[in-house]
Structure formats: structure tokens, C-alpha cells
Design an enzyme around this catalytic site. Sequence first.
Site, PDB file in Angstrom:
ATOM      1  N   ASP A  56       0.836  -1.201   0.000  1.00 47.46           N
ATOM      2  CA  ASP A  56       0.000   0.000   0.000  1.00 47.46           C
ATOM      3  C   ASP A  56       0.871   1.251   0.000  1.00 47.46           C
ATOM      4  OD1 ASP A  56      -2.637   1.462   0.587  1.00 47.46           O
ATOM      5  OD2 ASP A  56      -1.406   2.042   2.296  1.00 47.46           O
ATOM      6  N   GLU A 128      -1.985  -5.528  -3.648  1.00 52.74           N
ATOM      7  CA  GLU A 128      -1.075  -4.711  -2.845  1.00 52.74           C
ATOM      8  C   GLU A 128       0.039  -5.569  -2.249  1.00 52.74           C
ATOM      9  OE1 GLU A 128      -3.367  -0.812  -1.158  1.00 52.74           O
ATOM     10  OE2 GLU A 128      -3.678  -2.667  -0.046  1.00 52.74           O
TER      11      GLU A 128
END
Length: 233
Positions: A56, A128
Site C-alpha cells: 500500500d 497490494e
Amino acid sequence: MSKAGPALPDGAAFLSRIGHSFNDPGLLSHALTHRSAADPRRGMLDSNERLEFLGDRVLALVMAEWLAERFPEEREGALGKRLSVLVAAETLAKVGEAIGLPAALRIPPAEGRTGLRGRFTVIADATEALIGALYLDAGLEVARGFIRREWGAFMEADPTPPMSAKSRLQEYTLGRAEGLPEYRLVSTTGPSHMPVFVVAVRAAGREAEGQGESKRAAEQAAAEAWLAGRNKT
């Protein structure tokens, strides 16, 4: 940190799409392990949640750098609107689906039959985690190359800064001196790894509901429903 697992389904095609051969294959196994399949006490892989946390941050850094380069005349607010859409779970899930990630996910057979493999939040989280694994295995340049390749179409999709449904609703109500929309969680159902959220939004004296696989998605759906209702009046 990671432990090599069994061969991935259609591994050659999947690795070809990623564009990277892992020095530590265990990192890729780790990135593709949903928490429903993780049980470190039995010597199995940990879930991909820690790699998701790292990915992220890597994605946000690369996107911020890319946006500043791609739109040198735009102000911070416009760049922020673009960033929020590019790193949203919906966009991550589309990238994951495009590279064939759902078929490679490590999910127990019983959970696979419930549709867990196809949930956009699960695919987004694993995408992610994959970025985090690329970063740890080969550094920022490789992660950046993957992101720029797979997000290229999304970066060029809209010449104007996009706005989410929540942002559009807020802009609408504030522009009419109606105050901020108020969101309320109505219910949460389903198991912890497959929740369904229902959220209601009240704005300008009217209420609408939406549901989603995350609270954020449900809020967006509620805002969309409110705006759709406005357009019918």
C-alpha cells in the site's frame, strides 16, 4: 520472512504477466496467501496482510511521484483526487483480475466454493501484497515498473481529475449550504473474512442505502444511490 509453498496454478503464465522472476519464490507464495489459508502454528505460510501493508505504501509513493510528473500543472487537490481513485480497492481489483491473480490465490477449497476468490476486496489486498513482495525481492525500480505498466490505462483514462461518489455528494450538499452528508453503519453480516456492510447516508433531508464488501465501498454505494435518486427527482 517467507517459506516456499507448492507450485502456483499456471505459474509460468502468471509470472510472465508480472514480468519478474522472484529470487525468493516464498515471497510470492506469501503475497498470494489469504488469511483463511494461513496457519503459522501448523508450519503453513502466514497471510499476506503484512505484505499488503507494505505494498500500500509503495503504491502510494510510486503513484504520487508519477502523478506529479504526468500532471505538472495541477494543484495538490486535483492530484489528490486522482491518487484516491488510482489506489482505490476497485482499481486494485481490476489490476489483479487483469493479471490473473484470482486463480493464483491460496484459499482453502471450502472457502473457494463460497466465492471468496472473486471478492474484489480479497483481490485488491493481494494485489497490494504482490507489490510489497516485488519491492522486497527486487527493490523500488521493479515495483515501479510493474505499477507503471499495469496502471497505465487508468492513469490516462480521464483527462480531468475524477471524483468519487462521496466527494460528489459532499460537493453537492456544501454548494447548497446543506452541510456534510452523514453516514451510518446499518448492519454487518457474514463471516469475518467475507463481511457484507450496509451503510445509510443522510443528506439534504433525504436518505439512501448502499452495501459493499467493505465499509468504504458501502459508503460509496450509498452516495451513488443518493445521487441517483437526486437525478430522478
